[in-house]
Design an enzyme around this catalytic site. Structure first.
Site, PDB file in Angstrom:
ATOM      1  N   PRO A  43       0.821  -1.221   0.000  1.00 45.48           N
ATOM      2  CG  PRO A  43      -0.789  -1.573   1.646  1.00 45.48           C
ATOM      3  CD  PRO A  43       0.539  -2.077   1.169  1.00 45.48           C
ATOM      4  CB  THR A  44       2.712   3.146   2.160  1.00 45.45           C
ATOM      5  OG1 THR A  44       3.009   2.253   3.250  1.00 45.45           O
ATOM      6  CG2 THR A  44       1.291   3.680   2.308  1.00 45.45           C
ATOM      7  CG  ASP A 248      61.957  -4.802  12.018  1.00 44.29           C
ATOM      8  OD1 ASP A 248      62.809  -5.521  11.481  1.00 44.29           O
ATOM      9  OD2 ASP A 248      61.622  -3.690  11.576  1.00 44.29           O
ATOM     10  CE  LYS A 270      68.447  -1.946  11.383  1.00 40.49           C
ATOM     11  NZ  LYS A 270      67.052  -2.157  10.931  1.00 40.49           N
ATOM     12  CB  ILE A 307      56.632   7.178  10.465  1.00 37.37           C
ATOM     13  CG1 ILE A 307      55.594   7.761   9.507  1.00 37.37           C
ATOM     14  CG2 ILE A 307      56.963   8.177  11.575  1.00 37.37           C
ATOM     15  CD1 ILE A 307      54.327   8.219  10.185  1.00 37.37           C
ATOM     16  CG  MET A 384      63.294   4.595  18.351  1.00 38.22           C
ATOM     17  SD  MET A 384      64.183   4.428  16.794  1.00 38.22           S
ATOM     18  CE  MET A 384      63.499   5.812  15.845  1.00 38.22           C
TER      19      MET A 384
END
Length: 473
Positions: A43-44, A248, A270, A307, A384
């Site tokens: 209906p709708t 790492d 390291k 980074i 660091m």
């Protein structure tokens, strides 16, 4: 109930959705994506369905359900809030031998709508037989993280060259090997890098050779600060596809546990006091040797490799050697540690700038512009930094920074053992010694640190700013 899985070809075929609410809207949109001619009876309609009807993309059968709506349709979905009506639609569809689905009512369904992973033209469907849709959704979520979005582009490319590939590799075993090369080699890599023309060129070149040689590659993967939940989806996929993983010291065991079980894990970290130049040379050679042996190598680095991670140096070596590579960026330590400590790196009226530095530069020949760094309304992030704390404090205060400028020293950021120490810059050295702060630690300096008193939410916090906060209030 045992279901027989099929994929329906609905392009150009009429289908019916009974209902005009939000559930019917989702079903109609899915059917439209499959190319079906969608009729919606209700209906709708929701605003979105109304818009689709006004655009002519769906046909609206306005009013209450009548059996004639089922004429000529291939399948029907009952998606109303009226259970009796839904059952009536299903019964009439069964009598007319029309496939029917009743939303959230498995007993009245002659077909089920699965959870879908869409990498068109590749489609993965997951069904729980209608009994555990949440479980099906969770499985879909896991598959979404493992299957790259370039899979669809690869499938489309292969479809165009299927017959050519078959002629070039008539033997099934050879053809299988070629397809493995397509997926794992430079063609798949070019598609993941959004280079479809280059991918097609590589495929054409490979088809001119009787057998494509084994070609290795390196994927530079940034593992983030330690919390495995911060891995990107691409990083997770790379870990699950790797033959060799060179990792790492700062890569957490939780991250390594997500790697492919039969991958070779090679530690290349390291250590303090070691000749880092020689270690880096060994890393370069290991990447080259494994890639030239035809292996998929993941170079796994903590934080973000671009980074203060020497990612650029490692890629430069690979480029010089003509070895294919990809880059998977990650969440860098400054962003993650600050967030886990409740410290926004920028904040209106407090900090409009951010500087990321490595504390080793405090003793380097080419030192930063300390006078510029000592200015107000900015945030400094030192990587660091534990061993260089005295020099950082001396330089900043010596160049005009207030001795009472707030700092935060964050140890093991994002990991279960995270500790956050806050205080005044002039007290940084002795407070770090008093609390035995260890590497890996990130140092943040700036007024934004004061916000950690209100926003801190993860790990332990040792607060030596409360007096300053009270004065500021």
């Amino acid at each position: 109930m045992t279901l027989f899985p099929i994929f329906a070809q609905l392009t150009g075929k009429p289908v019916l959705v009974v209902g005009g609410g939000s559930v019917a809207e989702r079903k109609a949109q899915s059917l439209l994506r499959a190319g079906a001619l969608v009729r919606v009876g209700a209906p709708t309609l929701t605003p979105a369905l109304s818009e689709l009807a006004s655009q002519g993309r769906i046909s609206w059968l306005a009013g209450n359900f009548v059996p004639g709506w089922l004429d000529d349709v291939w399948l029907v979905i009952a998606a109303t809030s009226d259970n009796e009506l839904n059952a009536q639609v299903a019964k009439l569809a069964e009598e007319a031998r029309i496939w029917a689905n009743v939303v959230d009512d498995p007993a009245n369904c002659s077909f089920h709508v699965p959870a879908i992973v869409d990498r068109s033209p590749v489609t993965i469907a997951i069904s729980s037989g209608g009994h555990a849709p949440v479980l099906a959704r969770r499985i879909r979520e896991k598959l979404e993280t493992l299957i790259d979005h370039s899979t669809g582009s690869l499938a489309a490319l292969v479809a165009r060259y299927r017959e050519v590939i078959r002629k070039a590799h008539p033997q099934l075993s050879g053809r299988r090997g070629f397809y493995d090369w397509l997926i794992d080699g430079p063609v798949g890599g070019a598609l993941r890098s959004q280079q479809p023309e280059h991918a097609e060129t590589l495929l054409q070149q490979a088809l001119k050779q009787p057998q494509a040689p084994a070609v290795g590659k390196v994927i530079l993967v940034s593992a983030g600060p330690g919390d495995p939940g911060l891995l990107t989806l691409k990083a997770l996929r790379a870990l699950n596809e790797a033959d060799v993983i060179l990792y790492d010291r700062l890569v957490s065991q939780d991250v390594l546990d997500l790697a492919r079980r039969d991958a070779d894990l090679v530690y290349v970290g390291k250590s303090p006091g070691e000749n880092h130049h020689q270690t880096q040379e060994r890393i370069h050679q290991a990447m080259i040797d494994h890639a030239r042996a035809g292996r998929k190598v993941v170079r796994l680095k903590g934080g973000d490799a671009f980074i203060f991670g020497r990612g650029g140096e490692e890629l430069a070596v690979l480029a010089e050697q003509g070895i294919a590579y990809e880059v998977v960026p990650g969440v860098t330590a400054a962003i993650a540690c600050a967030a886990y400590a409740g410290i926004p790196l920028t904040h209106r009226h407090v900090s409009q700038g951010l500087h990321l530095l490595t504390a080793h530069s405090a003793l380097a020949q080419d030192q930063p512009d300390w006078a510029s760094l000592a200015r107000e309304k900015q945030t400094l992030g030192f990587y660091m930094g534990v061993t260089q704390l005295p020099e950082v404090v001396r330089q900043l205060i010596g160049h005009g920074m207030r001795p009472d400028m707030p700092f935060a020293l964050i140890e093991n950021g994002s990991r279960p053992g995270q500790r956050t120490l806050t205080g005044k810059l002039e007290d940084l050295e002795h407070l770090a010694r008093e609390h035995a702060m260890q590497a890996p630690s990130l140092l943040l300096i700036g007024e934004v640190v004061r916000l950690s008193e209100q926003l801190h939410w993860f790990g332990q916090r040792y607060d030596h700013l409360s007096e300053a906060v009270l004065e500021a209030a």
